[in-house]
Scaffold this motif. Structure first.
Motif, short mmCIF file in Angstrom:
data_model
loop_
_atom_site.label_atom_id
_atom_site.label_comp_id
_atom_site.label_asym_id
_atom_site.label_seq_id
_atom_site.Cartn_x
_atom_site.Cartn_y
_atom_site.Cartn_z
N ILE B 99 -7.67 55.92 15.82
CA ILE B 99 -9.19 55.98 15.85
C ILE B 99 -9.81 54.42 15.62
N GLU B 100 -10.54 54.22 16.61
CA GLU B 100 -10.90 52.68 16.45
C GLU B 100 -12.25 52.79 15.78
N THR B 101 -12.03 51.93 14.44
CA THR B 101 -13.24 51.84 13.56
C THR B 101 -13.63 50.59 13.16
N VAL B 102 -14.88 50.43 13.01
CA VAL B 102 -15.60 49.24 12.23
C VAL B 102 -15.66 49.98 10.96
N ALA B 103 -15.30 48.72 10.07
CA ALA B 103 -15.16 49.31 8.60
C ALA B 103 -16.36 49.98 8.11
N ASP B 104 -16.02 51.28 7.44
CA ASP B 104 -17.14 51.79 6.90
C ASP B 104 -17.55 51.37 5.47
N PRO B 105 -18.82 51.16 5.45
CA PRO B 105 -19.38 50.72 4.31
C PRO B 105 -19.08 51.29 2.98
N ARG B 106 -18.81 52.60 3.02
CA ARG B 106 -18.24 53.23 1.89
C ARG B 106 -17.05 52.88 1.44
N TRP B 107 -16.08 52.53 2.53
CA TRP B 107 -14.77 51.96 1.98
C TRP B 107 -14.84 50.61 1.24
N ARG B 108 -15.77 50.02 2.14
CA ARG B 108 -15.98 48.59 1.30
C ARG B 108 -16.38 48.99 -0.21
N ASP B 109 -17.40 49.82 -0.39
CA ASP B 109 -17.49 49.80 -2.10
C ASP B 109 -16.65 50.39 -2.71
N GLU B 110 -15.48 51.22 -2.14
CA GLU B 110 -14.36 51.82 -2.93
C GLU B 110 -13.48 50.64 -3.18
N ALA B 111 -13.30 49.85 -2.26
CA ALA B 111 -12.26 48.62 -2.09
C ALA B 111 -12.81 47.77 -3.32
N MET B 112 -14.19 47.44 -3.43
CA MET B 112 -14.70 46.53 -4.51
C MET B 112 -14.51 47.31 -5.84
N ASP B 113 -14.65 48.55 -6.21
CA ASP B 113 -14.43 49.23 -7.32
C ASP B 113 -12.90 49.04 -7.68
N GLU B 114 -12.11 49.12 -6.61
CA GLU B 114 -10.65 49.17 -7.07
C GLU B 114 -10.41 47.71 -7.44
N VAL B 116 -12.36 45.73 -9.16
CA VAL B 116 -12.94 45.71 -10.40
C VAL B 116 -11.99 46.17 -11.58
N LYS B 117 -11.26 47.20 -11.12
CA LYS B 117 -10.41 47.99 -11.93
C LYS B 117 -9.17 47.15 -12.39
N GLU B 118 -8.78 46.02 -11.61
CA GLU B 118 -7.72 45.29 -11.78
C GLU B 118 -7.88 44.51 -13.22
N THR B 119 -9.01 43.75 -13.02
CA THR B 119 -9.24 42.73 -14.15
C THR B 119 -10.49 43.10 -14.88
N GLY B 120 -11.32 43.79 -14.54
CA GLY B 120 -12.64 44.21 -15.12
C GLY B 120 -13.93 43.52 -14.62
N SER B 121 -13.54 42.50 -13.82
CA SER B 121 -14.47 41.99 -12.96
C SER B 121 -14.07 41.33 -11.46
N VAL B 122 -15.07 41.32 -10.46
CA VAL B 122 -14.67 40.55 -9.25
C VAL B 122 -14.59 38.94 -9.47
N GLY B 123 -14.85 38.57 -10.51
CA GLY B 123 -14.83 37.04 -10.45
C GLY B 123 -16.18 36.55 -10.24
N HIS B 124 -16.23 35.15 -10.57
CA HIS B 124 -17.49 34.53 -10.24
C HIS B 124 -17.36 33.50 -8.91
N ALA B 125 -18.46 33.45 -8.32
CA ALA B 125 -18.37 32.70 -6.84
C ALA B 125 -18.12 31.16 -7.37
N ALA B 126 -18.61 30.84 -8.44
CA ALA B 126 -18.45 29.55 -9.06
C ALA B 126 -17.07 28.89 -8.96
N ASP B 127 -16.16 30.11 -9.21
CA ASP B 127 -14.59 29.62 -9.50
C ASP B 127 -14.03 29.38 -8.20
N LEU B 128 -14.52 29.56 -6.85
CA LEU B 128 -14.07 29.47 -5.58
C LEU B 128 -13.89 28.17 -5.20
#
Lengths: 461, 157
Positions: B99-114, B116-128
């Protein structure tokens, strides 16, 4: 001078063949290193290709396969090889974020940089270990015993693999005794049986009504193929621009560290060193991409070190890679042989100098960098779509069944075939049920031919 | 609706219908039809062993050393394996659904939640580092992360 020129031409040709063939094989997910690289290299050895040609073929093939097996891992979410398993989690998150091509690029750019670092460092470590070669060869039967037990313990089966090693060795000894009665001496058949065991075990299982229930599936297997975006002009991408400076630094550092290790499994090293780096990167996106580059780099460098260090320093297959996919570089009778009991080794170790290993090793990396690296970067999506739409798994299994039959009959007529099937069935079942994996089984084979005679001698038998 | 259902909705109906007549099973890491696999194995065996035996007959009489003749016959046999693979690939279609897919926005949210689970936050853009910020902007992920970061911070507060 003429000889050197001849060697270079042979190495270039064979390396190019290896790179192209294994770049193609890598696209087919699930094709294990040992099942593909070992038998084909064996063939190259037996056809009488000069040593540098054999070596370059193997190295360029292995590195190229690592480049292309990242494609199914990143784009389809299925591991291209057992060694790609530790990369799957991060790759899947990036895929869900809509950036699978970034996962792929970071992985293989880390891999190619690590390969360039690992070759010279592995040769250096091997040269440092070489002075101990004499005493190591003398102690080889015992070393194999210890290494087998260690590798067994670190396999997924832990203590059950350690325990299963003994009956497995006994099976090999019994089969050798049986075929010996008819004057048939086999070795390739054992390797192939071990390597292809999981397939043989599955084919037996599907015949059993009990197992068929477990294996049956309600529908077609679904893949979602993610879109690709090209981020550079021209055909050749620059790995130093795909990775950012901190990623290059971490990848290089971890590749250097892991080039010194050659007894641990590449998967274990990959996980451990990936964690070390991951815990130091704060931002989640940056951590994902950094861990992917570092992990794939470590897989590559450990793999190279595991093949090169034992080969250059001792000529004995004392690591999981050396005993598995690289086995024909050490042992391919009648041309290459390892007789540790008599202290006699005839293989690439005795036929090539350290400088040759260094030069042709680097040549292999260059060939992979020219053939497989840009191919994976440019045509990943097209290739993944072609393989998943056009090449059925039935066709792949048919090819491997043909391979088993031809090699078995070639080496030992009906007896060769029976040995492949017996070892494959038992080994494949033990792998699935106990986690007694192929690496341990290969060590079991060496235990049977190297350690057991020495032990029997000690007891005066 | 789960992902499974979302992807099923995109499946063309003929693919589902044809799947029902098959006896599917998972062997050696992928799905096959058992009957077709049986045929494929017979084809593979006949073509590769056939090529090998014919090559042994021909090369055995030509080659100066018997062992070399047999090694080349094995090479021919392996060629036979590849040919049988090509034949089977033409005869039997893959049991996969791409199935040719463009990433589903819901998958994006789930990936973000996952994440966060690793360290408690996605980190700060200032660190990049600046290059990474550019890379993320190109991918359209910079805003995803920064907005997630602020939302997450608000939730915490």
């Amino acid at each position: 001078m003429e000889n050197l020129l001849f060697d270079i031409v042979v190495a270039l040709t064979m390396g190019l063949v290896g790179a192209v063939v294994f770049a193609a094989i890598g696209l087919v997910s699930g094709t294990d290193e040992t099942t593909t690289l070992a038998p084909v290299t064996l063939l190259v050895v037996l056809l009488g290709v000069p040593p540098v040609g054999v070596f370059t073929f193997w190295m360029a093939g292995a590195i190229s396969k690592h480049m292309t097996h990242a494609i199914p891992t990143a784009l389809l979410g299925i591991p291209g090889d057992t060694m790609a398993v530790p990369l799957l989690q991060q790759a899947t998150v990036l895929r869900n974020l809509g950036a699978p091509h970034i996962a792929l690029r970071k992985m293989i750019s880390g891999g190619i940089i690590a390969a360039f670092i690992a070759v010279p460092l592995s040769v250096l470590f091997a040269v440092m270990l070489a002075p101990f070669g004499q005493s190591i060869t003398a102690a080889a039967p015992w070393l194999f015993l210890v290494a087998s037990l260690l590798i067994a313990y670190f396999s997924p089966g832990r203590w059950s693999s350690v325990a299963a090693l003994f009956p497995f060795v006994l099976l090999i000894l019994a089969l050798q005794g049986f075929t010996g009665k008819y004057g048939v001496k086999l070795s390739v058949s054992y390797f192939l049986g071990i390597a292809i065991g999981p397939l043989i075990a599955d084919l037996f299982s599907i015949l059993s009504p009990m197992e068929r229930l477990r294996m049956s599936r309600p529908g077609l297997r679904k893949f979602s193929l993610a879109p690709d975006v090209k981020g550079w002009g021209g055909y050749f991408p620059n790995p130093f621009r795909v990775l950012d400076p901190s990623q290059i630094k971490w990848t290089a550092a971890m590749a250097a560290v892991s080039s010194a290790t050659f007894v641990f499994s590449p998967v274990a090293m990959t996980v451990i060193l990936g964690e070390v780096v991951g815990s130091r990167v704060k931002h989640a996106y940056h951590r994902l991409t950094t861990v992917l580059s570092v992990r794939n780099g470590v897989t590559e460098s450990t793999y190279i070190a595991e093949a090169l260090i034992p080969l250059i320093a001792f000529g004995l297959p004392l690591s999981p890679v050396a005993a598995g996919p690289a086995a024909p570089l050490f042992n391919a009778p009648p041309r290459f042989s390892v007789d540790a009991a008599a202290g006699k080794i005839v293989n690439l170790h005795t036929m090539m100098t350290s400088w040759e290993f260094l030069a042709y090793g680097l040549l292999s990396v260059v060939l992979a960098a020219i053939v497989a690296y840009p191919f994976s970067m440019n045509y990943a999506r097209v290739a993944a779509a072609f393989v998943s739409r056009k090449i059925s798994h039935e066709a792949i299994i048919a090819t491997f069944v043909g391979l088993v039959l031809v090699i078995g009959i070639w080496e030992g007529q009906l007896l060769g075939l029976l040995v492949i099937v017996t070892i494959g069935l038992v080994g494949g079942m033990l792998y699935r049920i106990l986690g007694f994996n192929t690496g341990v089984q290969f060590m079991g084979f060496y235990m049977a031919i190297l350690s057991v005679p020495a032990i029997l001698k000690m007891f005066g038998l | 609706m789960t992902h499974e259902a979302a992807t099923l909705a995109q499946v063309p109906s003929d693919a589902r219908a044809s799947a029902s007549g098959l006896h599917l099973a998972e062997i050696w890491g992928d799905v096959v039809d058992i009957r077709q696999l049986g045929m494929a194995i017979v084809i593979g065996a006949v073509i590769s062993v056939g090529t090998f035996l014919i090559a042994v007959q021909i090369l055995g009489s030509i080659a100066p050393v018997a062992a070399i003749g047999r090694a080349y016959a094995m090479l021919a046999g392996l060629g036979g394996c590849v040919i049988s693979g090509v034949v089977c690939a033409r005869l039997f279609a893959p049991k996969r659904q791409v199935i040719e897919t463009v990433a589903d926005p819901r998958w994006r949210d789930e990936a973000m939640d996952e994440l966060v689970k690793e360290t408690g936050s996605v980190g700060h853009a200032a660190d990049l580092p600046a290059v990474t910020v550019d890379e993320m902007k190109e991918l359209g992920l910079y805003d995803t992360f920064t907005s997630y970061e602020t939302r997450h911070a608000e939730k915490e507060a």
